[in-house]
Every structure is written in structure tokens, then in C-alpha cells.
Design a protein around this motif. Structure first.
Motif, short mmCIF file in Angstrom:
data_model
loop_
_atom_site.label_atom_id
_atom_site.label_comp_id
_atom_site.label_asym_id
_atom_site.label_seq_id
_atom_site.Cartn_x
_atom_site.Cartn_y
_atom_site.Cartn_z
N SER A 116 -15.65 4.24 14.66
CA SER A 116 -16.85 4.20 13.88
C SER A 116 -17.89 5.10 14.68
CB SER A 116 -17.46 2.60 13.82
OG SER A 116 -16.96 1.85 13.12
N PHE A 117 -18.71 6.00 14.10
CA PHE A 117 -19.55 7.06 14.63
C PHE A 117 -21.03 7.20 13.96
CE2 PHE A 117 -15.12 7.75 15.51
CZ PHE A 117 -14.97 8.18 16.70
N THR A 118 -21.89 7.43 14.80
CA THR A 118 -23.22 7.89 14.21
C THR A 118 -23.00 9.38 13.68
OG1 THR A 118 -24.21 8.42 16.18
CG2 THR A 118 -24.13 6.21 15.67
N TYR A 119 -24.26 9.50 13.07
CA TYR A 119 -24.45 11.12 12.47
C TYR A 119 -24.85 11.93 13.86
CZ TYR A 119 -27.69 14.62 10.32
OH TYR A 119 -28.09 15.99 9.80
N GLU A 120 -25.43 11.19 14.82
CA GLU A 120 -25.62 11.98 15.89
C GLU A 120 -24.30 12.32 16.79
OE1 GLU A 120 -27.60 11.23 20.42
OE2 GLU A 120 -27.61 9.57 18.80
N ASP A 121 -23.49 11.33 16.52
CA ASP A 121 -22.07 11.63 17.07
C ASP A 121 -21.10 12.86 16.71
OD1 ASP A 121 -22.57 9.20 18.63
OD2 ASP A 121 -21.51 7.77 17.46
N VAL A 122 -21.17 12.70 15.33
CA VAL A 122 -20.57 13.64 14.51
C VAL A 122 -20.88 14.74 14.33
CG1 VAL A 122 -19.12 11.83 13.79
CG2 VAL A 122 -20.80 12.86 12.30
N LEU A 123 -22.36 15.14 14.38
CA LEU A 123 -23.04 16.28 14.08
C LEU A 123 -23.92 16.81 14.96
CD1 LEU A 123 -22.92 18.40 11.86
CD2 LEU A 123 -24.73 16.79 10.49
N LEU A 124 -24.90 15.86 15.36
CA LEU A 124 -26.07 16.77 16.25
C LEU A 124 -25.51 16.95 17.79
CD1 LEU A 124 -28.89 14.59 15.16
CD2 LEU A 124 -28.07 16.92 14.13
N GLN A 125 -24.87 15.90 18.16
CA GLN A 125 -24.46 16.27 19.68
C GLN A 125 -23.47 17.38 19.80
OE1 GLN A 125 -22.88 12.53 21.58
NE2 GLN A 125 -24.78 11.54 21.60
N PRO A 126 -22.54 17.34 18.80
CA PRO A 126 -21.37 18.60 19.17
C PRO A 126 -22.02 19.86 18.87
CG PRO A 126 -20.74 17.20 17.34
CD PRO A 126 -21.91 16.41 17.98
N VAL A 127 -22.93 19.89 17.88
CA VAL A 127 -23.87 21.13 17.68
C VAL A 127 -24.47 21.61 18.98
CG1 VAL A 127 -25.15 22.23 16.19
CG2 VAL A 127 -23.26 21.13 15.16
N ALA A 128 -25.25 20.42 19.47
CA ALA A 128 -26.26 20.89 20.67
C ALA A 128 -25.36 21.25 21.76
CB ALA A 128 -27.01 19.56 20.80
N ASP A 129 -24.29 20.61 22.08
CA ASP A 129 -23.47 20.82 23.08
C ASP A 129 -22.84 22.26 22.99
OD1 ASP A 129 -24.31 18.32 24.07
OD2 ASP A 129 -22.34 17.49 23.71
N ALA A 130 -22.53 22.49 21.89
CA ALA A 130 -21.85 24.11 21.63
C ALA A 130 -22.97 24.93 21.81
CB ALA A 130 -21.20 24.06 20.03
N LEU A 131 -24.12 24.55 21.25
CA LEU A 131 -25.42 25.61 21.56
C LEU A 131 -25.72 25.81 23.11
CD1 LEU A 131 -28.07 24.84 19.12
CD2 LEU A 131 -27.28 27.15 19.79
#
Length: 401
Positions: A116-131
Motif C-alpha cells: 500500500s502506498f500514498t500518492y506522495e509515495d508513488v508520484l510526488l516523492q520520486p519526481v521531487a527526488d529525481a529533480l
């Protein structure tokens, strides 16, 4: 005025705009009765991959490659507009419009605790970290938390407000980081009888629809004050610009999307003019030229009233689904982008300015043939005449800065 592309395809095709670039990242989710069941990623072949630590890392790596190409090309502002695609959990598996799906971005969705994951887990965090792994102190970041997700945002605005700071603290290497929210041009809250598909009919009957919504206790199902607080905390406000267009295009008609958003917000006691000190950005804009069934539109009236209908074919360009082969459609599209390029270059107006404009660049919407599937041996959805309009508009906008 810039183009955008999808990180799903791992293709960073860049334009000589005013050193800005937008990246559209798509995460897919299944839903049952308009409630998120589980998050998935969709690969290039259209396969649904359940979110797990491995797929999250794979997604992050792909986004990082895209963003590295953007940085290497010399862009100095990166604009991020993430959202989810929603697929109904049923035998038909039909898509649902994300704007009417109620999901809490802070809640974990999945079949069990370990998956189970949040929207933050699957989208916001990985994009922010990639940036953060690729940006430098010469690069500014604009990060929308979501787009066209009205019912989610209006149901859980406090969660989105909290996410703003969480995103900012993850991106430490950029020159600056601004966060905001992006709405659809109509059905802004996703809650006032959004089933109506005719955009003109919806607009003409919006006030009576709102009264029915209010009388039925609808205001108790959303958090209007929370949305006001979210807008107060936002560094910019975005919107998808697909408002119906007039037969005779002119400068004022370029701002119809903003006018529609402002009109719908008014009934909730929100005055968009209060936020004019914040940048207003067209996060997505396009003219698709097709019907909802991905066929060439029957006439020009349908094209201009339904700019959001287009075709994105998995096999790429198809002459049988090319609305721009119709002379009247092609000329209208050229007129639209000639005026829009000039209008955007001067900052929009007359009632509301525009501080950025990004074109949806896939399929029949793709005026510059940015996406690799927009062009093949059979032809292209791009138009060199329009590309030149956009380049000239960007040059003017850069000089006016």
C-alpha cells in the motif's frame, strides 16, 4: 509558450522556448465506485505494473533521465505537473476522469499493508527526488501537486497544503522551488454535477446546478475553507485550458479558460482576482480535432467547442485519424496558435494575465510533433507554420522579461 511530453515514454524532446520546460508524469490507478483501489505505473506497452519499491525506483530512474536531458539542453526553469490516470476496476476496465475521483493523497491504497502506498509515495516523492538529483543553483523549479483532480483537492485540501512543504524540503539543490495546484478549466471542484459532457450547456446551467448541489448538502462533502487556504499558500495557480472557442477567434477569447475558472470559483466565495499577484499558468492547452470516439470531428463547430477531444493512437500517426488534413480545421488551428502565441507573449489579458502556457503534445494535439508517436512515414500531426508562431512568440516573451 512551451510544449510538454509524458515521462511514461522516457522521451525528452526539447523546444527552443524561453528556457522553460514542462514534464507531464502519469501514474495510473484502478478505481471502484470512484475510490482508489491501488496505484499502478503503466509502461510503454500499456501494461499495468503494481506500485511497489521496485517499480517506484524504476519510475524515478526514468524521470531522472528525462530531467537530465532537460538540464543538459540548458533549460533554466522546469515546470512539473503530475496527475494520475484512473481506470475502472471492472471487466470493461474503462477509464474514469481523474477530476471526479475522490482520493486522499495522504492515504495508503493497496491490497495489504506491505503493498500500500500514498500518492506522495508513488508520484510526488520520486519526481521531487529525481529533480533534486539533476538540478543546479541556476535552475528554478515550479511544482504543481496535481492537475485536473478537482474532487480530490476540494475534498482533501489540507493534505495538499501539507504536501507543498514536503515537496519543497526534498528539492534543496535548485535556485528556487515554487509549489502550486492546477485545476481543470470547468467543473473545477469535480463535485457540481460533473456528468454533463456539453461544455456550453454546463456553463450556461452552472448556477442552477450549484444550487441543487448546495440544497442537497454538497457543501458539507468538500472543504471550501481548506481550498482557500491552499490557494493562499500556493506560489502559482495552474489550469487546463480547453474552453470552447468562438468561430471568429480574437485576443479576448484566448482567456476563456481563466474566465470560466473565475466564474465557477465565485459561487464558493473565492475571487480569483485576489490571487493575481501569483503567476497564472496554463498547465495544459490543446486543440484535438476529434470526437470522443477518436474519429475526425464532423465539422469545425465540433472542433472548436470540444478542443479536449483528440486521438492518441498507440501505433502513432494515422492519415485516417488526421483532422488537420481538413483545410478548414488546419486553418483554424493555425489561426488559434498565431493569436495565442501573440497573446501569451504579451502576458495575456485583458481581464486575466497568463504567465506561462504549455501545449499538450501527444497525438492530434501535438502541433510541434514533439512526441515520437506523432510522426511516422505516413505523416505527422505537427505543423511547421504553427511551430514558427510559437518560436516567434517565445522570442518576444523573452525580450519582454
Amino acid at each position: 509558450m512551451q510544449t510538454e511530453h509524458s515521462a511514461m515514454n522516457d522521451d525528452a524532446v526539447l523546444q527552443d522556448s524561453n528556457h522553460e520546460h514542462t514534464l507531464r508524469t502519469l501514474s495510473a490507478a484502478t478505481a471502484n465506485h470512484r475510490c482508489i483501489d491501488r496505484y499502478y505505473y503503466k509502461d510503454q506497452s500499456g501494461n499495468m505494473l503494481p506500485a511497489d519499491p521496485v517499480s517506484i525506483q524504476t519510475f524515478k530512474t526514468g524521470v531522472q533521465k528525462c530531467l537530465q536531458a532537460v538540464v543538459d539542453a540548458g533549460f533554466t526553469t522546469i515546470h512539473i505537473t503530475p496527475h494520475i490516470d484512473v481506470q475502472e476496476k471492472s471487466p470493461t476496465g474503462k477509464g474514469l476522469w481523474r477530476n471526479v475521483v475522490k482520493y486522499d493523497p495522504s492515504i495508503k491504497y493497496g491490497p495489504d499493508k506491505s503493498n500500500s502506498f500514498t500518492y506522495e509515495d508513488v508520484l510526488l516523492q520520486p519526481v521531487a527526488d529525481a529533480l533534486n538529483s539533476v538540478v543546479t543553483k541556476e535552475i528554478a523549479v515550479e511544482f504543481a501537486l496535481s492537475a485536473e483532480s478537482g474532487l480530490s483537492v476540494w475534498s482533501y485540501p489540507k493534505a495538499y497544503t501539507q504536501l507543498m512543504q514536503k515537496v519543497k524540503v526534498r528539492i534543496t539543490k535548485a535556485m528556487s522551488v515554487g509549489t502550486g495546484i492546477s485545476f481543470n478549466y470547468d467543473k473545477v471542484c469535480g463535485c457540481v454535477e460533473p456528468e454533463e459532457k456539453d461544455p456550453i450547456k454546463y456553463n450556461n446551467t452552472y448556477l442552477e446546478r450549484f444550487q441543487r448541489f448546495k440544497k442537497a448538502g454538497g457543501l458539507n462533502t468538500i472543504d471550501v475553507q481548506g481550498v482557500k487556504d491552499l490557494l493562499d499558500q500556493s506560489d502559482f495557480i495552474g489550469l487546463s485550458s480547453y474552453a470552447p472557442l468562438p468561430a471568429n477567434l480574437d485576443f479576448p477569447s484566448m482567456g476563456r479558460a481563466t474566465q470560466t475558472v473565475a466564474f465557477e470559483l465565485t459561487v464558493f466565495g473565492i475571487d480569483l482576482r485576489k490571487y493575481l499577484k501569483k503567476p497564472i499558468i496554463f498547465s495544459e492547452q490543446g486543440l484535438g480535432g476529434c470526437t470522443e470516439g477518436r474519429k475526425v470531428a464532423p465539422d469545425l463547430n465540433f472542433v472548436r467547442i470540444h478542443p479536449f477531444y483528440g486521438a492518441w493512437l498507440t501505433n502513432g500517426y494515422s492519415a485516417s485519424v488526421d483532422p488537420w488534413k481538413v483545410p478548414a480545421f488546419r486553418q483554424y488551428r493555425r489561426t488559434l496558435y498565431r493569436l495565442m502565441s501573440q497573446w501569451a507573449a504579451q502576458g495575456g489579458g485583458p481581464q486575466y494575465r497568463v504567465d506561462g502556457l504549455f501545449i499538450w503534445s501527444v497525438g492530434t494535439w501535438d502541433v510541434q510533433a514533439v512526441h515520437p508517436l506523432s510522426t511516422n512515414k505516413a505523416g505527422t500531426y505537427g505543423d511547421d507554420v504553427i511551430s514558427n508562431y510559437i518560436k516567434q512568440g517565445n522570442l518576444v516573451a523573452n525580450r519582454l522579461k
